[in-house]
Design a protein around this motif. Structure first.
Motif, PDB file in Angstrom:
ATOM      1  N   TRP A 285      23.585  38.247  31.871  1.00 14.41           N
ATOM      2  CA  TRP A 285      25.162  37.990  32.487  1.00 14.41           C
ATOM      3  C   TRP A 285      26.538  37.548  31.105  1.00 14.41           C
ATOM      4  CZ3 TRP A 285      26.264  35.833  36.871  1.00 14.41           C
ATOM      5  CH2 TRP A 285      27.599  35.045  36.586  1.00 14.41           C
ATOM      6  N   ASN A 286      26.300  37.351  29.983  1.00 15.10           N
ATOM      7  CA  ASN A 286      27.719  37.408  29.079  1.00 15.10           C
ATOM      8  C   ASN A 286      27.726  39.439  28.917  1.00 15.10           C
ATOM      9  OD1 ASN A 286      27.395  34.585  28.785  1.00 15.10           O
ATOM     10  ND2 ASN A 286      26.123  34.506  27.346  1.00 15.10           N
ATOM     11  N   THR A 287      27.260  39.630  28.967  1.00 17.52           N
ATOM     12  CA  THR A 287      26.858  41.410  28.317  1.00 17.52           C
ATOM     13  C   THR A 287      28.261  42.047  29.189  1.00 17.52           C
ATOM     14  OG1 THR A 287      25.518  41.486  26.799  1.00 17.52           O
ATOM     15  CG2 THR A 287      25.999  43.897  27.929  1.00 17.52           C
ATOM     16  N   LEU A 288      27.384  41.735  30.812  1.00 18.12           N
ATOM     17  CA  LEU A 288      27.529  42.712  32.548  1.00 18.12           C
ATOM     18  C   LEU A 288      28.598  41.856  32.149  1.00 18.12           C
ATOM     19  CD1 LEU A 288      24.500  44.014  32.717  1.00 18.12           C
ATOM     20  CD2 LEU A 288      26.274  45.633  31.340  1.00 18.12           C
ATOM     21  N   LEU A 289      28.850  40.497  32.784  1.00 17.04           N
ATOM     22  CA  LEU A 289      29.800  39.893  33.651  1.00 17.04           C
ATOM     23  C   LEU A 289      31.699  40.600  33.722  1.00 17.04           C
ATOM     24  CD1 LEU A 289      30.409  37.916  36.009  1.00 17.04           C
ATOM     25  CD2 LEU A 289      30.937  36.622  34.494  1.00 17.04           C
ATOM     26  N   PRO A 290      31.820  40.950  31.899  1.00 11.73           N
ATOM     27  CA  PRO A 290      33.407  40.597  32.409  1.00 11.73           C
ATOM     28  C   PRO A 290      32.924  42.923  32.794  1.00 11.73           C
ATOM     29  CG  PRO A 290      32.267  40.341  30.432  1.00 11.73           C
ATOM     30  CD  PRO A 290      31.245  40.147  31.455  1.00 11.73           C
ATOM     31  N   VAL A 291      32.252  43.519  32.580  1.00  8.16           N
ATOM     32  CA  VAL A 291      32.358  44.543  32.918  1.00  8.16           C
ATOM     33  C   VAL A 291      32.114  44.932  34.412  1.00  8.16           C
ATOM     34  CG1 VAL A 291      30.958  46.942  32.638  1.00  8.16           C
ATOM     35  CG2 VAL A 291      31.040  45.522  30.987  1.00  8.16           C
ATOM     36  N   VAL A 292      31.451  44.033  36.008  1.00  9.74           N
ATOM     37  CA  VAL A 292      31.264  43.942  36.518  1.00  9.74           C
ATOM     38  C   VAL A 292      32.203  43.646  37.387  1.00  9.74           C
ATOM     39  CG1 VAL A 292      30.442  43.128  38.405  1.00  9.74           C
ATOM     40  CG2 VAL A 292      28.819  44.283  36.884  1.00  9.74           C
ATOM     41  N   GLU A 293      33.199  42.480  36.761  1.00  7.82           N
ATOM     42  CA  GLU A 293      34.428  42.166  36.769  1.00  7.82           C
ATOM     43  C   GLU A 293      35.589  43.124  36.817  1.00  7.82           C
ATOM     44  OE1 GLU A 293      34.760  38.283  34.828  1.00  7.82           O
ATOM     45  OE2 GLU A 293      34.525  37.351  36.527  1.00  7.82           O
ATOM     46  N   LYS A 294      35.272  44.022  35.851  1.00  5.96           N
ATOM     47  CA  LYS A 294      36.203  45.275  35.938  1.00  5.96           C
ATOM     48  C   LYS A 294      36.760  45.752  36.678  1.00  5.96           C
ATOM     49  CE  LYS A 294      38.294  47.518  32.398  1.00  5.96           C
ATOM     50  NZ  LYS A 294      38.020  48.347  30.615  1.00  5.96           N
ATOM     51  N   VAL A 295      35.748  46.725  36.630  1.00  5.54           N
ATOM     52  CA  VAL A 295      34.960  47.464  37.734  1.00  5.54           C
ATOM     53  C   VAL A 295      35.419  47.163  39.369  1.00  5.54           C
ATOM     54  CG1 VAL A 295      33.055  49.358  38.669  1.00  5.54           C
ATOM     55  CG2 VAL A 295      32.561  48.618  36.609  1.00  5.54           C
ATOM     56  N   LEU A 296      34.365  45.943  40.175  1.00  6.45           N
ATOM     57  CA  LEU A 296      34.661  45.679  41.009  1.00  6.45           C
ATOM     58  C   LEU A 296      36.203  45.411  41.324  1.00  6.45           C
ATOM     59  CD1 LEU A 296      31.806  43.053  41.282  1.00  6.45           C
ATOM     60  CD2 LEU A 296      32.327  44.881  43.018  1.00  6.45           C
TER      61      LEU A 296
ATOM     62  N   ARG B 258      39.129  47.357  40.264  1.00  2.00           N
ATOM     63  CA  ARG B 258      39.418  48.340  41.209  1.00  2.00           C
ATOM     64  C   ARG B 258      39.681  48.054  42.374  1.00  2.00           C
ATOM     65  NH1 ARG B 258      36.226  51.756  36.797  1.00  2.00           N
ATOM     66  NH2 ARG B 258      36.756  51.297  35.222  1.00  2.00           N
ATOM     67  N   HIS B 259      38.518  47.738  43.170  1.00  2.00           N
ATOM     68  CA  HIS B 259      38.328  47.299  45.102  1.00  2.00           C
ATOM     69  C   HIS B 259      39.403  46.388  45.549  1.00  2.00           C
ATOM     70  CE1 HIS B 259      35.748  50.913  43.334  1.00  2.00           C
ATOM     71  NE2 HIS B 259      35.481  50.256  43.491  1.00  2.00           N
ATOM     72  N   VAL B 260      40.087  45.619  44.907  1.00  2.00           N
ATOM     73  CA  VAL B 260      40.321  44.062  45.093  1.00  2.00           C
ATOM     74  C   VAL B 260      41.619  44.878  45.666  1.00  2.00           C
ATOM     75  CG1 VAL B 260      40.927  42.144  45.281  1.00  2.00           C
ATOM     76  CG2 VAL B 260      39.656  43.116  43.943  1.00  2.00           C
ATOM     77  N   PRO B 261      41.904  44.867  47.488  1.00  2.00           N
ATOM     78  CA  PRO B 261      42.994  45.250  47.996  1.00  2.00           C
ATOM     79  C   PRO B 261      44.277  44.086  47.538  1.00  2.00           C
ATOM     80  CG  PRO B 261      42.177  44.534  49.992  1.00  2.00           C
ATOM     81  CD  PRO B 261      40.789  44.312  47.904  1.00  2.00           C
ATOM     82  N   ASP B 262      45.298  44.771  47.460  1.00  2.00           N
ATOM     83  CA  ASP B 262      46.593  43.817  47.204  1.00  2.00           C
ATOM     84  C   ASP B 262      46.849  43.008  48.670  1.00  2.00           C
ATOM     85  OD1 ASP B 262      49.315  43.226  46.598  1.00  2.00           O
ATOM     86  OD2 ASP B 262      49.485  44.262  48.255  1.00  2.00           O
ATOM     87  N   PRO B 263      46.632  41.633  48.453  1.00  2.00           N
ATOM     88  CA  PRO B 263      46.908  40.648  49.287  1.00  2.00           C
ATOM     89  C   PRO B 263      48.018  41.520  50.810  1.00  2.00           C
ATOM     90  CG  PRO B 263      46.157  39.190  47.372  1.00  2.00           C
ATOM     91  CD  PRO B 263      46.644  41.124  47.834  1.00  2.00           C
ATOM     92  N   ALA B 264      49.022  40.939  50.414  1.00  2.00           N
ATOM     93  CA  ALA B 264      50.096  42.383  51.290  1.00  2.00           C
ATOM     94  C   ALA B 264      49.462  42.722  51.971  1.00  2.00           C
ATOM     95  CB  ALA B 264      51.492  42.055  50.482  1.00  2.00           C
ATOM     96  N   GLU B 265      48.767  43.885  51.434  1.00  2.00           N
ATOM     97  CA  GLU B 265      48.534  45.401  52.079  1.00  2.00           C
ATOM     98  C   GLU B 265      47.067  44.922  53.292  1.00  2.00           C
ATOM     99  OE1 GLU B 265      47.576  48.757  49.836  1.00  2.00           O
ATOM    100  OE2 GLU B 265      49.395  48.078  49.010  1.00  2.00           O
ATOM    101  N   ALA B 266      46.518  44.536  52.893  1.00  2.00           N
ATOM    102  CA  ALA B 266      45.404  43.881  53.364  1.00  2.00           C
ATOM    103  C   ALA B 266      45.798  42.892  54.681  1.00  2.00           C
ATOM    104  CB  ALA B 266      44.823  42.945  53.006  1.00  2.00           C
ATOM    105  N   SER B 267      46.799  42.181  54.860  1.00  2.00           N
ATOM    106  CA  SER B 267      47.199  41.631  55.948  1.00  2.00           C
ATOM    107  C   SER B 267      48.599  41.743  56.500  1.00  2.00           C
ATOM    108  CB  SER B 267      47.841  39.583  55.276  1.00  2.00           C
ATOM    109  OG  SER B 267      49.292  39.860  54.217  1.00  2.00           O
ATOM    110  N   SER B 268      48.309  43.186  56.247  1.00  2.00           N
ATOM    111  CA  SER B 268      50.281  43.644  56.631  1.00  2.00           C
ATOM    112  C   SER B 268      49.833  43.627  58.179  1.00  2.00           C
ATOM    113  CB  SER B 268      50.146  44.593  56.237  1.00  2.00           C
ATOM    114  OG  SER B 268      51.776  45.201  57.250  1.00  2.00           O
ATOM    115  N   GLY B 269      50.777  42.936  59.675  1.00  2.00           N
ATOM    116  CA  GLY B 269      50.225  43.765  61.147  1.00  2.00           C
ATOM    117  C   GLY B 269      48.854  42.761  61.799  1.00  2.00           C
ATOM    118  N   ARG B 270      48.284  41.049  60.763  1.00  2.00           N
ATOM    119  CA  ARG B 270      47.635  40.990  61.105  1.00  2.00           C
ATOM    120  C   ARG B 270      48.085  38.911  61.651  1.00  2.00           C
ATOM    121  NH1 ARG B 270      42.506  42.803  57.432  1.00  2.00           N
ATOM    122  NH2 ARG B 270      41.160  43.556  58.717  1.00  2.00           N
TER     123      ARG B 270
END
Length: 157
Positions: free
Chosen positions: A77-88, A90-102
């Motif tokens: 947990w202590n070793t991999l959580l920060p690494v998993v957070e860093k990798v994930l 990169r895949h979080v969309p910008d909220p403004a783009e994700a909500s555009s037109g919705r």
């Protein structure tokens, strides 16, 4: 074995995440080596971290399910959580783009914590009669999550 229910990811997503974690660990000058012989290997170690994040069991339960010690669960947990957070991240969309037109719904929610009242903090909320902090959440009417804020300062309403 399919880890979809445990992690919330399909096989391709999980393999991509493990590959990203492997690359991050190799690139980190002071990080853990992905080639190191871990008790459950890198793949299952990432699954373990995702299991802890998604299901929120106590570490002793995770240890029993994965056939390792609680201390090993804690180290993964202590070793991999920060690494998993860093990798994930990169895949979080910008909220403004994700909500555009919705159409989107925004609301706050109380995230319960243990009793802070005895420590004299302002995390006790009188309306729900519970302790916690406030998060703002944006979602579509169909329930697709668009954004979650960082904890909002002050006690929840």
């Amino acid at each position: 074995m399919s880890w979809n229910v445990t992690t919330g990811l399909d096989a391709d997503q999980l393999e991509g995440l493990v590959a990203g974690v492997h690359a991050e660990l190799r690139a980190a000058p002071d990080g853990a080596s992905p080639e190191r012989l871990w008790a459950v290997g890198l793949y299952k170690s990432v699954v373990l971290v995702l299991f802890l994040l998604r299901q929120n069991p106590v570490q002793e339960t995770a240890a029993e399910l994965f056939g390792i010690s609680q201390a090993t669960v804690s180290r993964r947990w202590n070793t991999l959580l920060p690494v998993v957070e860093k990798v994930l991240a990169r895949h979080v969309p910008d909220p403004a783009e994700a909500s555009s037109g919705r159409v989107e719904l925004v609301d706050g929610t109380l995230v319960a914590t243990w009793d802070w009242k005895s420590e004299g903090t302002s995390m006790f909320s009188g309306k729900p009669r519970d302790t916690g902090f406030n998060l703002q959440v944006a979602a579509t009417p169909a329930g697709d999550l668009l954004a979650v804020s960082v904890p909002v300062p002050g006690k929840p309403a």
